[in-house]
Write a protein that holds these residues in place. Structure first.
Motif, PDB file in Angstrom:
ATOM      1  N   SER A 212     -35.777 -62.001 -16.376  1.00 46.62           N
ATOM      2  CA  SER A 212     -36.133 -61.215 -15.097  1.00 46.62           C
ATOM      3  C   SER A 212     -36.809 -62.042 -14.243  1.00 46.62           C
ATOM      4  O   SER A 212     -37.839 -62.830 -14.587  1.00 46.62           O
ATOM      5  CB  SER A 212     -36.481 -59.951 -15.317  1.00 46.62           C
ATOM      6  OG  SER A 212     -37.833 -60.068 -15.857  1.00 46.62           O
ATOM      7  N   ILE A 213     -36.982 -61.598 -13.092  1.00 47.07           N
ATOM      8  CA  ILE A 213     -37.992 -62.201 -11.976  1.00 47.07           C
ATOM      9  C   ILE A 213     -39.291 -61.751 -12.234  1.00 47.07           C
ATOM     10  O   ILE A 213     -40.176 -62.393 -12.373  1.00 47.07           O
ATOM     11  CB  ILE A 213     -37.527 -61.724 -10.553  1.00 47.07           C
ATOM     12  CG1 ILE A 213     -36.249 -62.283  -9.915  1.00 47.07           C
ATOM     13  CG2 ILE A 213     -38.777 -61.907  -9.792  1.00 47.07           C
ATOM     14  CD1 ILE A 213     -35.984 -61.782  -8.809  1.00 47.07           C
ATOM     15  N   ASP A 214     -39.523 -60.519 -12.898  1.00 48.12           N
ATOM     16  CA  ASP A 214     -40.750 -60.090 -13.181  1.00 48.12           C
ATOM     17  C   ASP A 214     -41.361 -60.910 -14.407  1.00 48.12           C
ATOM     18  O   ASP A 214     -42.488 -61.452 -14.230  1.00 48.12           O
ATOM     19  CB  ASP A 214     -40.804 -58.796 -13.797  1.00 48.12           C
ATOM     20  CG  ASP A 214     -40.825 -57.683 -12.258  1.00 48.12           C
ATOM     21  OD1 ASP A 214     -40.879 -57.969 -11.191  1.00 48.12           O
ATOM     22  OD2 ASP A 214     -40.266 -56.390 -12.824  1.00 48.12           O
ATOM     23  N   ASN A 215     -40.553 -61.286 -15.324  1.00 41.32           N
ATOM     24  CA  ASN A 215     -40.996 -61.916 -16.491  1.00 41.32           C
ATOM     25  C   ASN A 215     -41.139 -63.438 -15.920  1.00 41.32           C
ATOM     26  O   ASN A 215     -42.129 -64.228 -16.470  1.00 41.32           O
ATOM     27  CB  ASN A 215     -39.934 -62.009 -17.718  1.00 41.32           C
ATOM     28  CG  ASN A 215     -40.386 -62.411 -18.738  1.00 41.32           C
ATOM     29  OD1 ASN A 215     -41.662 -62.269 -19.449  1.00 41.32           O
ATOM     30  ND2 ASN A 215     -39.752 -63.495 -19.634  1.00 41.32           N
ATOM     31  N   LEU A 216     -40.437 -64.031 -15.084  1.00 38.43           N
ATOM     32  CA  LEU A 216     -40.521 -65.315 -14.592  1.00 38.43           C
ATOM     33  C   LEU A 216     -41.908 -65.461 -13.693  1.00 38.43           C
ATOM     34  O   LEU A 216     -42.803 -66.448 -14.075  1.00 38.43           O
ATOM     35  CB  LEU A 216     -39.537 -65.646 -13.645  1.00 38.43           C
ATOM     36  CG  LEU A 216     -39.311 -66.893 -13.141  1.00 38.43           C
ATOM     37  CD1 LEU A 216     -37.732 -67.387 -12.642  1.00 38.43           C
ATOM     38  CD2 LEU A 216     -40.358 -67.054 -11.643  1.00 38.43           C
ATOM     39  N   LEU A 217     -42.472 -64.359 -13.028  1.00 39.40           N
ATOM     40  CA  LEU A 217     -43.569 -64.421 -12.425  1.00 39.40           C
ATOM     41  C   LEU A 217     -44.786 -64.286 -13.395  1.00 39.40           C
ATOM     42  O   LEU A 217     -45.908 -64.890 -12.952  1.00 39.40           O
ATOM     43  CB  LEU A 217     -43.592 -63.479 -11.610  1.00 39.40           C
ATOM     44  CG  LEU A 217     -42.515 -63.545 -10.213  1.00 39.40           C
ATOM     45  CD1 LEU A 217     -42.601 -62.130  -9.291  1.00 39.40           C
ATOM     46  CD2 LEU A 217     -42.727 -64.590  -9.227  1.00 39.40           C
ATOM     47  N   GLN A 218     -44.502 -63.712 -14.496  1.00 39.95           N
ATOM     48  CA  GLN A 218     -45.451 -63.623 -15.478  1.00 39.95           C
ATOM     49  C   GLN A 218     -45.851 -64.965 -16.413  1.00 39.95           C
ATOM     50  O   GLN A 218     -46.595 -64.987 -16.801  1.00 39.95           O
ATOM     51  CB  GLN A 218     -45.186 -62.643 -16.331  1.00 39.95           C
ATOM     52  CG  GLN A 218     -45.536 -60.991 -15.623  1.00 39.95           C
ATOM     53  CD  GLN A 218     -45.096 -59.949 -16.403  1.00 39.95           C
ATOM     54  OE1 GLN A 218     -44.802 -60.112 -17.713  1.00 39.95           O
ATOM     55  NE2 GLN A 218     -44.848 -58.947 -15.996  1.00 39.95           N
ATOM     56  N   ASN A 219     -44.893 -65.764 -16.165  1.00 38.24           N
ATOM     57  CA  ASN A 219     -44.953 -67.108 -16.952  1.00 38.24           C
ATOM     58  C   ASN A 219     -44.866 -68.364 -15.970  1.00 38.24           C
ATOM     59  O   ASN A 219     -43.859 -69.313 -16.515  1.00 38.24           O
ATOM     60  CB  ASN A 219     -43.905 -66.972 -17.957  1.00 38.24           C
ATOM     61  CG  ASN A 219     -43.976 -66.144 -19.061  1.00 38.24           C
ATOM     62  OD1 ASN A 219     -44.934 -66.295 -20.013  1.00 38.24           O
ATOM     63  ND2 ASN A 219     -43.461 -64.775 -18.926  1.00 38.24           N
ATOM     64  N   LYS A 220     -45.264 -68.209 -14.938  1.00 37.81           N
ATOM     65  CA  LYS A 220     -45.119 -69.288 -13.717  1.00 37.81           C
ATOM     66  C   LYS A 220     -45.804 -70.761 -14.486  1.00 37.81           C
ATOM     67  O   LYS A 220     -45.418 -71.567 -13.997  1.00 37.81           O
ATOM     68  CB  LYS A 220     -45.735 -68.975 -12.612  1.00 37.81           C
ATOM     69  CG  LYS A 220     -45.089 -68.162 -11.697  1.00 37.81           C
ATOM     70  CD  LYS A 220     -45.500 -68.074 -10.160  1.00 37.81           C
ATOM     71  CE  LYS A 220     -46.766 -67.300  -9.876  1.00 37.81           C
ATOM     72  NZ  LYS A 220     -46.798 -66.922  -8.623  1.00 37.81           N
ATOM     73  N   GLU A 221     -46.510 -70.454 -15.205  1.00 38.04           N
ATOM     74  CA  GLU A 221     -47.134 -71.836 -15.940  1.00 38.04           C
ATOM     75  C   GLU A 221     -46.007 -72.678 -16.636  1.00 38.04           C
ATOM     76  O   GLU A 221     -46.241 -73.708 -16.967  1.00 38.04           O
ATOM     77  CB  GLU A 221     -48.389 -71.586 -16.899  1.00 38.04           C
ATOM     78  CG  GLU A 221     -48.119 -70.980 -18.173  1.00 38.04           C
ATOM     79  CD  GLU A 221     -47.827 -69.385 -18.165  1.00 38.04           C
ATOM     80  OE1 GLU A 221     -47.444 -68.648 -19.073  1.00 38.04           O
ATOM     81  OE2 GLU A 221     -47.793 -68.917 -17.012  1.00 38.04           O
ATOM     82  N   LYS A 222     -44.939 -71.845 -17.102  1.00 40.60           N
ATOM     83  CA  LYS A 222     -44.076 -72.750 -17.781  1.00 40.60           C
ATOM     84  C   LYS A 222     -43.001 -73.282 -17.113  1.00 40.60           C
ATOM     85  O   LYS A 222     -42.123 -73.982 -17.522  1.00 40.60           O
ATOM     86  CB  LYS A 222     -43.205 -71.567 -18.629  1.00 40.60           C
ATOM     87  CG  LYS A 222     -44.007 -71.020 -19.945  1.00 40.60           C
ATOM     88  CD  LYS A 222     -43.451 -69.939 -20.773  1.00 40.60           C
ATOM     89  CE  LYS A 222     -44.143 -69.234 -21.713  1.00 40.60           C
ATOM     90  NZ  LYS A 222     -43.730 -68.403 -22.619  1.00 40.60           N
ATOM     91  N   LEU A 223     -43.146 -73.018 -15.619  1.00 42.18           N
ATOM     92  CA  LEU A 223     -42.094 -73.582 -14.728  1.00 42.18           C
ATOM     93  C   LEU A 223     -42.596 -75.088 -14.354  1.00 42.18           C
ATOM     94  O   LEU A 223     -43.681 -75.546 -14.776  1.00 42.18           O
ATOM     95  CB  LEU A 223     -42.217 -73.013 -13.190  1.00 42.18           C
ATOM     96  CG  LEU A 223     -41.840 -71.270 -13.236  1.00 42.18           C
ATOM     97  CD1 LEU A 223     -41.879 -70.662 -12.017  1.00 42.18           C
ATOM     98  CD2 LEU A 223     -40.181 -71.338 -13.772  1.00 42.18           C
ATOM     99  N   THR A 224     -41.605 -75.910 -13.995  1.00 46.03           N
ATOM    100  CA  THR A 224     -41.970 -77.179 -13.518  1.00 46.03           C
ATOM    101  C   THR A 224     -42.933 -77.020 -12.196  1.00 46.03           C
ATOM    102  O   THR A 224     -42.900 -76.022 -11.377  1.00 46.03           O
ATOM    103  CB  THR A 224     -40.504 -78.201 -12.887  1.00 46.03           C
ATOM    104  OG1 THR A 224     -40.048 -77.357 -11.671  1.00 46.03           O
ATOM    105  CG2 THR A 224     -39.536 -78.137 -14.069  1.00 46.03           C
ATOM    106  N   PRO A 225     -43.610 -78.019 -11.829  1.00 46.02           N
ATOM    107  CA  PRO A 225     -44.313 -78.063 -10.773  1.00 46.02           C
ATOM    108  C   PRO A 225     -43.773 -77.635  -9.314  1.00 46.02           C
ATOM    109  O   PRO A 225     -44.344 -76.826  -8.728  1.00 46.02           O
ATOM    110  CB  PRO A 225     -45.321 -79.419 -10.428  1.00 46.02           C
ATOM    111  CG  PRO A 225     -45.086 -79.753 -11.899  1.00 46.02           C
ATOM    112  CD  PRO A 225     -43.958 -79.295 -12.599  1.00 46.02           C
ATOM    113  N   GLY A 226     -42.707 -78.340  -9.443  1.00 40.63           N
ATOM    114  CA  GLY A 226     -41.896 -77.979  -7.831  1.00 40.63           C
ATOM    115  C   GLY A 226     -41.375 -76.606  -7.932  1.00 40.63           C
ATOM    116  O   GLY A 226     -41.543 -75.953  -7.071  1.00 40.63           O
ATOM    117  N   GLN A 227     -40.825 -75.909  -9.174  1.00 36.31           N
ATOM    118  CA  GLN A 227     -40.173 -74.676  -8.945  1.00 36.31           C
ATOM    119  C   GLN A 227     -41.517 -73.736  -8.708  1.00 36.31           C
ATOM    120  O   GLN A 227     -41.540 -72.825  -8.093  1.00 36.31           O
ATOM    121  CB  GLN A 227     -40.024 -74.269 -10.406  1.00 36.31           C
ATOM    122  CG  GLN A 227     -38.158 -75.039 -10.433  1.00 36.31           C
ATOM    123  CD  GLN A 227     -38.005 -75.023 -12.023  1.00 36.31           C
ATOM    124  OE1 GLN A 227     -38.496 -74.481 -13.014  1.00 36.31           O
ATOM    125  NE2 GLN A 227     -36.595 -75.448 -12.318  1.00 36.31           N
TER     126      GLN A 227
END
Length: 289
Positions: A212-227
């Motif tokens: 979900s978007i909510d879970n994605l925002l809570q785990n932004k540190e797991k995204l690539t720097p660009g994302q």
């Protein structure tokens, strides 16, 4: 079991109009009024009824350009061209003819046809089967065990039929997650951008990974720097885009949502003559309707 067919009237009208307008086949009646969209809508609707065999039918319509979404986001659908002059008189004509053919018309100012379809489908699916005929993939977010979406393909009687099971198998997400995907990638045809630089492929990948978007925002540190940078810079628009992408399923509609379908009106041939709908008249005669 009660089986309700919900027809996305405006989607079928537009599709029918542009399918023949490209070759200037506007099929004008004796008054000079173009009827190509109206006739195509009727043929699509009657063909769908013949295939689906519903017990109840309703046709849902947009009731003007401005909806509650424009209050939320002024640029919503602002990028769309004005309708061609040959289509404009068909907006009222199609509803008038549909009523005389025994169709139950539904539309509420401030809401889109999708919202009316979503409201009826979600409320009635508890005790009825629901089939939705449209050309709009956004409606796939409504899928449930008792709700199917029939997407119109080229020609009459050709549909891409989605059940909940088929959707999950094909897209590898749930219908609710489909709204989050739209929020991330945006929708150029509706004029909301999503997150700048996040395309369809990445949006699906992220929602499959994070759920979900909510879970994605809570785990932004797991995204690539660009994302992470793109999403952080466009977080406000991300929430707004998801809000715009979601079909509103609480439209204040009066009952009955759909009416018993006992076939086209006995006056259908007479109505076809009255409005100069020659193609529809031939269709009715050939089909024995």
């Amino acid at each position: 079991m009660k089986h309700i067919l919900l027809i996305d009237g405006m989607a079928l009208l537009f599709r029918s109009f542009f399918a023949t307008a490209i070759t200037n086949q506007f099929m004008r009646n004796d008054n000079g009024t173009p009827t190509n969209g109206v006739q195509g809508f009727l043929r699509h609707s009657l063909t769908a009824i013949d295939l689906i065999k519903p017990t109840h039918v309703a046709v849902c319509w947009d009731m003007g350009k401005e909806t509650f979404r424009n209050e939320t986001f002024a640029d919503y659908k602002a990028n769309r061209n004005a309708p061609p002059e040959e289509l404009i008189p068909q907006f009222d004509l199609v509803k008038e003819v549909a009523e005389k053919f025994s169709f139950h018309n539904i539309g509420v100012h401030g809401y889109e046809a999708d919202d009316c379809i979503g409201t009826i489908a979600k409320k009635e699916a508890k005790h009825a089967r629901i089939s939705v005929v449209s050309g709009d993939k956004d409606l796939l977010q409504l899928l449930e065990p008792n709700i199917e979406i029939w997407l119109v393909q080229k020609g009459y009687g050709n549909y891409n039929r989605y059940t909940l099971g088929r959707f999950i198998e094909e897209y590898e997400i749930t219908p609710e997650q489909f709204i989050d995907v739209k929020g991330l990638m945006g929708d150029p045809s509706d004029g909301y951008p999503g997150v700048k630089g996040i395309g369809e492929k990445t949006a699906y990948k992220l929602i499959k990974e994070f759920g979900s978007i909510d879970n994605l925002l809570q785990n932004k540190e797991k995204l690539t720097p660009g994302q992470k940078k793109k999403i952080s810079e466009d977080e406000k628009m991300l929430h707004l885009s998801r809000q715009l992408a979601e079909i509103h399923c609480e439209v204040p509609l009066e009952k009955p949502f759909a009416k018993d379908w006992n076939g086209v009106s006995d006056r259908a041939i007479q109505v076809s003559d009255e409005y100069g709908l020659k193609t529809v008249k031939r269709f009715l005669e050939n089909a024995g309707l």
